[in-house]
Write an enzyme that holds these catalytic residues in place. Structure first.
Site, PDB file in Angstrom:
ATOM      1  N   ASP A 288      -2.490   2.457  -6.344  1.00 52.34           N
ATOM      2  CA  ASP A 288      -1.492   2.470  -5.277  1.00 52.34           C
ATOM      3  C   ASP A 288      -1.525   1.235  -4.383  1.00 52.34           C
ATOM      4  O   ASP A 288      -0.955   1.241  -3.304  1.00 52.34           O
ATOM      5  CB  ASP A 288      -1.634   3.752  -4.440  1.00 52.34           C
ATOM      6  CG  ASP A 288      -3.028   3.896  -3.849  1.00 52.34           C
ATOM      7  OD1 ASP A 288      -3.913   3.108  -4.231  1.00 52.34           O
ATOM      8  OD2 ASP A 288      -3.237   4.801  -3.024  1.00 52.34           O
ATOM      9  N   GLU A 289      -2.196   0.184  -4.817  1.00 53.54           N
ATOM     10  CA  GLU A 289      -2.230  -1.035  -4.011  1.00 53.54           C
ATOM     11  C   GLU A 289      -2.053  -2.251  -4.895  1.00 53.54           C
ATOM     12  O   GLU A 289      -2.550  -2.278  -6.018  1.00 53.54           O
ATOM     13  CB  GLU A 289      -3.593  -1.177  -3.312  1.00 53.54           C
ATOM     14  CG  GLU A 289      -3.721  -0.375  -2.036  1.00 53.54           C
ATOM     15  CD  GLU A 289      -5.046  -0.669  -1.342  1.00 53.54           C
ATOM     16  OE1 GLU A 289      -5.266  -1.841  -0.990  1.00 53.54           O
ATOM     17  OE2 GLU A 289      -5.835   0.272  -1.191  1.00 53.54           O
TER      18      GLU A 289
ATOM     19  N   ASP B 280       0.869  -1.173   0.000  1.00 50.52           N
ATOM     20  CA  ASP B 280       0.000   0.000   0.000  1.00 50.52           C
ATOM     21  C   ASP B 280       0.910   1.227   0.000  1.00 50.52           C
ATOM     22  O   ASP B 280       1.667   1.443   0.943  1.00 50.52           O
ATOM     23  CB  ASP B 280      -0.882  -0.038   1.261  1.00 50.52           C
ATOM     24  CG  ASP B 280      -1.984   1.006   1.195  1.00 50.52           C
ATOM     25  OD1 ASP B 280      -2.030   1.760   0.193  1.00 50.52           O
ATOM     26  OD2 ASP B 280      -2.785   1.076   2.151  1.00 50.52           O
TER      27      ASP B 280
END
Lengths: 425, 371
Positions: free
Chosen positions: A135-136, A40
């Protein structure tokens, strides 16, 4: 939404359902000893803005449109978060909580580029990568850890690579399932690294309220609380038959999730699209009648298309120009040549020729321009040599390679071809 | 318009005209042929705007006039009709065809919609033996480029050079030049770039002729006259690239191979070549010539050894098998000589014997061998 079977719901949370994917019967969902990494990125958009504008570092930043318009915050930097600014909050509210917050616009193009670069990094650690958002991501590292010494060392090396290459920090969680890995990555933020074994699950995850578990919505939570389950640990140890009675097979599935034993797989995304063509188009500003502006736009579009071709190692031999006049009449003109190419300037020259033939001397306003390259094939490493090959082709190749390498490193907007600048973003 | 003509001859002439009409055309009128009956001559013409064809036959004309009819349908009707004669009557662009007891009617389009064929006035002229032109076209046109970005290479270059004339074609990867000792082009016209379709059409029709072909050179067009038929073609604008510069002068590695053996070898080995590049590797050494290819898609590997006459140092060159076969097919010789230099420079291929020994030059560029 409730109403569907538990299996649909779990799939909705954990996996993208595929049409041809065989549904596993509930009993078959078994823990198979996987090891999963969840990454993350920390305050991703804000961090990217800080890299671009170093003077913002350490200051409260919110990414989103300015508070005068009705926008929302897409990310807040950690300093801003301390004032209570959260993503999803209206920009006005953010300004109220933290009057000194600095709003920055979101350059999506740059962000998607960095996300793509992140995926490249992930692929160095595992062939099985599932990016769930910009973003993960999840990585299946089953059987990979020994290459790095331990899972912790793998996680550390992954974080270091991301930091060295992109100057970004992230929080990493490693556990037996996707749910547990995600929980682990959220344990220490920012810049955390948490490896959860079964003991860790019991110590760190099980005391958490059951509502925190991925897959437990408000209705399920009510049902669980009614039978006396308060924590994730309660759920993990609750007798299966009692759960079944209350929640059906979904109850059993939730129990496995709570135990870190569910069988959700990391779904690797398909590699480059098998497109037969690649294209880009732009709607021009209304006042843009100037021929120079149009040519600059075409130059920019050729740059985009050929850059993408080179990234996927494609070359093509048909170029199509799409041109829409302001009266919405649209024409497309294509030209095919014998030698496959990915040369930006060569393709621009061809597009320019088609464009000149199409517009003639007219100054009729143009609404949209598009460039497509088709007849794509994977680049061959033993090209046919030409009798009339000249040094221009070699020079272009050097330029293209250089521009590509800069963009690979610093992002798409780091360099523009001078002529295309007028027509670029 | 009303005329009666011999069915077989009319049908024959229609076939000739049809060769210019393309099956898909953007302008509907181009799918039609023009019929112009005047005096005792029936003139049939068609065009695709690049190439026009006109042919005449004699007939009994009861009423002169002009019209256009859908070419394929009209010729199909004529071909299938019984009897020796056919009578066509046109009124308001509607054509009635009568033969025996059959009556057929089709609608045409007004003749003034038909594109005007270019008129060439005051141009220079010459005559050339049909067989010679035929040969020149056959030996070169295969190398013409289809690359729309280099229009000059889309044509065959016809060039006077002192007492000789050349025909040249290249697609940038290979080049063929055929030279004949004939000065009839000298002083008539300098470089001409002719679309291969026109030349192939002329060649096809010239096969049945022993005669000479009349050629008229216009500013932007060239006209070939074969008996009652004229073929007019647009000329491609130059300049043609200065191809002489790329013909190597000092390729000193000479290899002589048997044409039949090489043709067979290349054909077989190329089955397992990469389907995109068709690369066959030629490994020349004193021991002989080894041909090899690989195709990863099918996990294929092929190798063949062929005797050759070579005493230079070892040399490996990759060629597109199709290009090599195109040349070998046209050499009409028993032995072929390769004059080579390096693995990335142009090679010359020539006949060692036979009718093409002199005056025929073939050039081929290699494929860069993968490391």
């Amino acid at each position: 939404m409730f109403g569907n079977s538990w299996q649909d719901r779990v799939d909705g949370f954990l996996e993208k359902p595929e049409a041809n994917q065989k549904r596993r019967p509930p009993g078959a969902a078994r823990f198979r000893g996987r090891r999963i990494v969840h990454i993350d990125m920390d305050a991703y958009f804000a961090a990217l803005e800080e890299i671009k504008n170093p003077h913002l570092a350490g200051k409260p930043i919110a990414v989103g449109s300015s508070p005068t318009s009705r926008g929302v915050v897409s990310t807040a930097s950690y300093p801003a978060r301390r004032y209570g600014v959260r993503s999803g909050m209206s920009t006005r509210e953010a300004l109220r909580l933290c009057p000194q917050v600095i709003f920055v616009g979101s350059e999506l193009q740059q962000y998607t580029y960095v996300s793509a670069e992140l995926i490249n990094i992930y692929h160095k650690f595992s062939p099985s990568v599932q990016a769930t958002s910009v973003d993960e991501a999840f990585l299946d590292i089953t059987g990979c850890a020994h290459l790095y010494g331990s899972e912790e060392q793998l996680g550390r090396q992954l974080k270091n690579t991301i930091r060295d290459k992109l100057s970004l920090t992230c929080s990493v969680g490693i556990a037996s399932t996707k749910v547990m890995a995600k929980v682990a990555s959220s344990v220490f933020k920012p810049d955390g690294l948490t490896v959860l074994d079964q003991q860790g699950i019991i110590q760190i995850v099980h005391p958490l309220p059951v509502g925190k578990l991925w897959g437990v919505g408000p209705s399920t939570l009510r049902a669980l609380e009614e039978i006396g389950i308060k924590t994730i640990g309660d759920l993990a140890h609750w007798p299966v038959d009692k759960l079944r009675r209350r929640l059906g097979s979904f109850g059993e599935a939730l129990r496995l999730i709570a135990r870190g034993e569910d069988d959700s797989r990391v779904l690797a995304q398909e590699e480059p699209p098998q497109d037969k063509s690649m294209s880009h188009e732009r709607t021009l500003p209304l006042k843009a009648v100037s021929r120079d502006y149009q040519l600059a736009t075409l130059h920019y579009l050729c740059d985009r298309v050929t850059r993408r071709m080179r990234r996927h190692n494609y070359e093509g031999r048909t170029v199509t120009l799409k041109l829409r006049w302001t009266d919405f009449k649209t024409i497309t003109r294509a030209i095919t040549f014998s030698q496959y190419t990915d040369d930006t300037l060569h393709i621009y020259k061809i597009v320019k020729g088609i464009w000149q033939a199409a517009v003639g001397e007219s100054n009729k306003p143009v609404r949209l321009l598009g460039v497509a390259v088709s007849h794509l094939r994977e680049k061959v490493n033993n090209p046919q040599l030409g009798l009339f090959d000249n040094s221009a082709g070699r020079r272009h190749k050097i330029t293209d390679t250089f521009i590509d390498s800069l963009r690979d490193k610093y992002g798409e907007s780091v360099i523009h071809r001078a002529y295309s600048h007028l027509g670029s973003d | 318009m009303k005329f009666t003509a011999a069915k077989l001859e009319l049908s024959d002439r229609l076939q000739t005209v049809l060769s210019v009409i393309s099956s898909k055309t953007t302008l509907p009128i181009l799918a039609n042929l023009m019929i112009d009956a005047e005096g005792d001559t029936i003139k049939l013409s068609a065009t695709d705007l690049d190439i026009s064809i006109a042919t005449t036959l004699s007939g009994n004309i009861a009423k002169s006039g002009k019209t256009t009819v859908p070419a394929r349908t009209f010729s199909e009707i004529i071909r299938e009709l019984p009897g020796d004669d056919v009578t066509c009557t046109e009124q308001n662009n509607r054509m009635e065809i009568k033969a025996g007891s059959g009556v057929y009617k089709i609608s045409g389009m007004a003749p003034d919609e038909f594109p005007k064929l270019p008129e060439i006035k005051g141009a220079s002229q010459t005559r050339i033996p049909a067989e010679q032109l035929l040969n020149m076209v056959k030996k070169t046109a295969y190398a013409v480029s289809a690359d729309e970005t280099r229009p000059a290479l889309n044509g065959v270059l016809w060039q006077a050079s002192g007492k000789t004339m050349h025909m040249v074609a290249t697609d940038g990867h290979r080049l063929a030049r055929y030279t004949v000792d004939d000065n009839r082009l000298s002083g008539v016209k300098e470089d001409l770039i002719i679309p291969p379709k026109a030349l192939q059409l002329v060649a096809k029709m010239a096969v049945e002729m022993e005669d000479e072909i009349g050629i008229t050179f216009g500013e932007k067009n060239i006209v070939f006259t074969l008996g009652n038929t004229t073929i007019t073609s647009r000329l491609i604008e130059g300049p043609y690239p200065s191809y002489e510069q790329v013909i190597p002068k000092d390729n000193d590695k000479k290899v002589i191979v048997d044409v039949a053996e090489l043709t067979g070898g290349v054909r077989r080995v190329s089955i397992l070549s990469n389907s995109l590049t068709r690369q066959v590797k030629f490994s020349f050494s004193k021991k002989g010539l080894e041909l090899s290819a690989t195709n990863q898609d099918v996990g294929g590997e092929a190798k063949e050894k062929i005797p050759c006459d070579y005493d230079g140092e070892d040399l490996e060159i990759g060629y597109n098998a199709g290009y090599v076969l195109d040349i070998l097919k046209n050499l009409e010789s028993e032995k072929v000589e390769f004059s080579l230099s390096t693995s990335i420079s142009a090679g010359l291929v020539a006949a060692c014997d036979g009718p093409m020994k002199d005056g025929y030059l073939c050039l081929i560029m290699p494929l860069r061998l993968a490391d």
